[in-house]
Motif scaffolding. Structure first.
Motif, PDB file in Angstrom:
ATOM      1  N   LEU A 260       0.832  -1.200   0.000  1.00 39.23           N
ATOM      2  CA  LEU A 260       0.000   0.000   0.000  1.00 39.23           C
ATOM      3  C   LEU A 260       0.871   1.255   0.000  1.00 39.23           C
ATOM      4  O   LEU A 260       0.675   2.165  -0.798  1.00 39.23           O
ATOM      5  CB  LEU A 260      -0.905  -0.007   1.238  1.00 39.23           C
ATOM      6  N   TYR A 261       1.856   1.269   0.879  1.00 37.28           N
ATOM      7  CA  TYR A 261       2.685   2.458   1.085  1.00 37.28           C
ATOM      8  C   TYR A 261       3.578   2.773  -0.109  1.00 37.28           C
ATOM      9  O   TYR A 261       3.808   3.923  -0.435  1.00 37.28           O
ATOM     10  CB  TYR A 261       3.528   2.247   2.342  1.00 37.28           C
ATOM     11  N   HIS A 262       4.086   1.746  -0.768  1.00 36.62           N
ATOM     12  CA  HIS A 262       5.057   1.975  -1.839  1.00 36.62           C
ATOM     13  C   HIS A 262       4.511   1.850  -3.256  1.00 36.62           C
ATOM     14  O   HIS A 262       5.170   2.265  -4.198  1.00 36.62           O
ATOM     15  CB  HIS A 262       6.244   1.016  -1.681  1.00 36.62           C
ATOM     16  N   HIS A 263       3.328   1.262  -3.413  1.00 34.42           N
ATOM     17  CA  HIS A 263       2.876   0.968  -4.769  1.00 34.42           C
ATOM     18  C   HIS A 263       1.513   1.520  -5.165  1.00 34.42           C
ATOM     19  O   HIS A 263       1.083   1.308  -6.285  1.00 34.42           O
ATOM     20  CB  HIS A 263       2.887  -0.550  -5.004  1.00 34.42           C
ATOM     21  N   THR A 264       0.814   2.193  -4.258  1.00 31.75           N
ATOM     22  CA  THR A 264      -0.488   2.728  -4.649  1.00 31.75           C
ATOM     23  C   THR A 264      -0.370   4.199  -5.017  1.00 31.75           C
ATOM     24  O   THR A 264       0.494   4.909  -4.509  1.00 31.75           O
ATOM     25  CB  THR A 264      -1.528   2.586  -3.517  1.00 31.75           C
ATOM     26  N   ARG A 265      -1.255   4.638  -5.875  1.00 29.16           N
ATOM     27  CA  ARG A 265      -1.261   6.036  -6.296  1.00 29.16           C
ATOM     28  C   ARG A 265      -1.461   6.957  -5.091  1.00 29.16           C
ATOM     29  O   ARG A 265      -0.830   8.005  -4.986  1.00 29.16           O
ATOM     30  CB  ARG A 265      -2.394   6.238  -7.311  1.00 29.16           C
ATOM     31  N   ASP A 266      -2.345   6.543  -4.185  1.00 28.72           N
ATOM     32  CA  ASP A 266      -2.651   7.385  -3.030  1.00 28.72           C
ATOM     33  C   ASP A 266      -1.433   7.648  -2.151  1.00 28.72           C
ATOM     34  O   ASP A 266      -1.359   8.665  -1.481  1.00 28.72           O
ATOM     35  CB  ASP A 266      -3.755   6.750  -2.174  1.00 28.72           C
ATOM     36  N   CYS A 267      -0.504   6.717  -2.129  1.00 30.41           N
ATOM     37  CA  CYS A 267       0.658   6.873  -1.248  1.00 30.41           C
ATOM     38  C   CYS A 267       1.928   7.309  -1.982  1.00 30.41           C
ATOM     39  O   CYS A 267       2.970   7.459  -1.357  1.00 30.41           O
ATOM     40  CB  CYS A 267       0.919   5.574  -0.500  1.00 30.41           C
ATOM     41  N   THR A 268       1.853   7.495  -3.290  1.00 32.57           N
ATOM     42  CA  THR A 268       3.051   7.932  -4.010  1.00 32.57           C
ATOM     43  C   THR A 268       2.919   9.344  -4.575  1.00 32.57           C
ATOM     44  O   THR A 268       3.916   9.958  -4.919  1.00 32.57           O
ATOM     45  CB  THR A 268       3.412   6.959  -5.157  1.00 32.57           C
ATOM     46  N   ILE A 269       1.698   9.869  -4.658  1.00 24.55           N
ATOM     47  CA  ILE A 269       1.484  11.225  -5.167  1.00 24.55           C
ATOM     48  C   ILE A 269       1.090  12.127  -3.992  1.00 24.55           C
ATOM     49  O   ILE A 269       0.087  11.862  -3.321  1.00 24.55           O
ATOM     50  CB  ILE A 269       0.374  11.226  -6.249  1.00 24.55           C
ATOM     51  N   PRO A 270       1.886  13.169  -3.727  1.00 22.49           N
ATOM     52  CA  PRO A 270       1.630  14.020  -2.552  1.00 22.49           C
ATOM     53  C   PRO A 270       0.195  14.532  -2.428  1.00 22.49           C
ATOM     54  O   PRO A 270      -0.323  14.637  -1.322  1.00 22.49           O
ATOM     55  CB  PRO A 270       2.614  15.179  -2.742  1.00 22.49           C
ATOM     56  N   ALA A 271      -0.466  14.806  -3.526  1.00 24.19           N
ATOM     57  CA  ALA A 271      -1.837  15.317  -3.471  1.00 24.19           C
ATOM     58  C   ALA A 271      -2.797  14.308  -2.832  1.00 24.19           C
ATOM     59  O   ALA A 271      -3.854  14.686  -2.335  1.00 24.19           O
ATOM     60  CB  ALA A 271      -2.317  15.675  -4.872  1.00 24.19           C
ATOM     61  N   TYR A 272      -2.425  13.034  -2.831  1.00 26.55           N
ATOM     62  CA  TYR A 272      -3.304  11.984  -2.313  1.00 26.55           C
ATOM     63  C   TYR A 272      -2.891  11.467  -0.937  1.00 26.55           C
ATOM     64  O   TYR A 272      -3.449  10.490  -0.448  1.00 26.55           O
ATOM     65  CB  TYR A 272      -3.346  10.797  -3.281  1.00 26.55           C
ATOM     66  N   PHE A 273      -1.904  12.091  -0.294  1.00 24.92           N
ATOM     67  CA  PHE A 273      -1.391  11.565   0.973  1.00 24.92           C
ATOM     68  C   PHE A 273      -2.459  11.451   2.056  1.00 24.92           C
ATOM     69  O   PHE A 273      -2.390  10.573   2.899  1.00 24.92           O
ATOM     70  CB  PHE A 273      -0.212  12.393   1.480  1.00 24.92           C
ATOM     71  N   LYS A 274      -3.464  12.325   2.042  1.00 25.49           N
ATOM     72  CA  LYS A 274      -4.524  12.217   3.053  1.00 25.49           C
ATOM     73  C   LYS A 274      -5.303  10.923   2.857  1.00 25.49           C
ATOM     74  O   LYS A 274      -5.691  10.266   3.817  1.00 25.49           O
ATOM     75  CB  LYS A 274      -5.473  13.416   2.988  1.00 25.49           C
ATOM     76  N   ARG A 275      -5.536  10.561   1.592  1.00 19.49           N
ATOM     77  CA  ARG A 275      -6.220   9.299   1.303  1.00 19.49           C
ATOM     78  C   ARG A 275      -5.354   8.123   1.731  1.00 19.49           C
ATOM     79  O   ARG A 275      -5.847   7.123   2.253  1.00 19.49           O
ATOM     80  CB  ARG A 275      -6.552   9.206  -0.184  1.00 19.49           C
ATOM     81  N   CYS A 276      -4.055   8.239   1.510  1.00 21.42           N
ATOM     82  CA  CYS A 276      -3.121   7.202   1.923  1.00 21.42           C
ATOM     83  C   CYS A 276      -3.192   7.010   3.436  1.00 21.42           C
ATOM     84  O   CYS A 276      -3.255   5.888   3.928  1.00 21.42           O
ATOM     85  CB  CYS A 276      -1.701   7.596   1.512  1.00 21.42           C
ATOM     86  N   ALA A 277      -3.201   8.115   4.172  1.00 24.60           N
ATOM     87  CA  ALA A 277      -3.271   8.048   5.632  1.00 24.60           C
ATOM     88  C   ALA A 277      -4.550   7.344   6.074  1.00 24.60           C
ATOM     89  O   ALA A 277      -4.532   6.512   6.984  1.00 24.60           O
ATOM     90  CB  ALA A 277      -3.210   9.456   6.222  1.00 24.60           C
ATOM     91  N   ARG A 278      -5.658   7.651   5.400  1.00 25.04           N
ATOM     92  CA  ARG A 278      -6.929   7.013   5.752  1.00 25.04           C
ATOM     93  C   ARG A 278      -6.874   5.508   5.467  1.00 25.04           C
ATOM     94  O   ARG A 278      -7.336   4.693   6.263  1.00 25.04           O
ATOM     95  CB  ARG A 278      -8.077   7.679   4.990  1.00 25.04           C
TER      96      ARG A 278
END
Length: 58
Positions: free
Chosen positions: A26-44
């Protein structure tokens, strides 16, 4: 930088050893966790993963 920001959003999270592979993917390979604009989604997503049965059991 990414790690600090996401930790700031999620607070301290702990994952069981069984769960580490999912977290890594999740942390290294999803769009949500690799593009800064989506980091909030990654955190969720990480927060939800930490609370899932797969990650809370021993």
């Amino acid at each position: 930088k990414k790690e600090k920001f996401i930790k700031y959003l999620t607070g301290p999270l702990s994952f069981s050893p069984k769960c580490r592979k999912s977290v890594y993917k999740l942390y290294h390979h999803t769009r949500d966790c690799t593009i800064p604009a989506y980091f909030k989604r990654c955190a969720r997503l990480l927060t939800r993963l930490a609370g899932s049965p797969q990650c809370t059991e021993g």
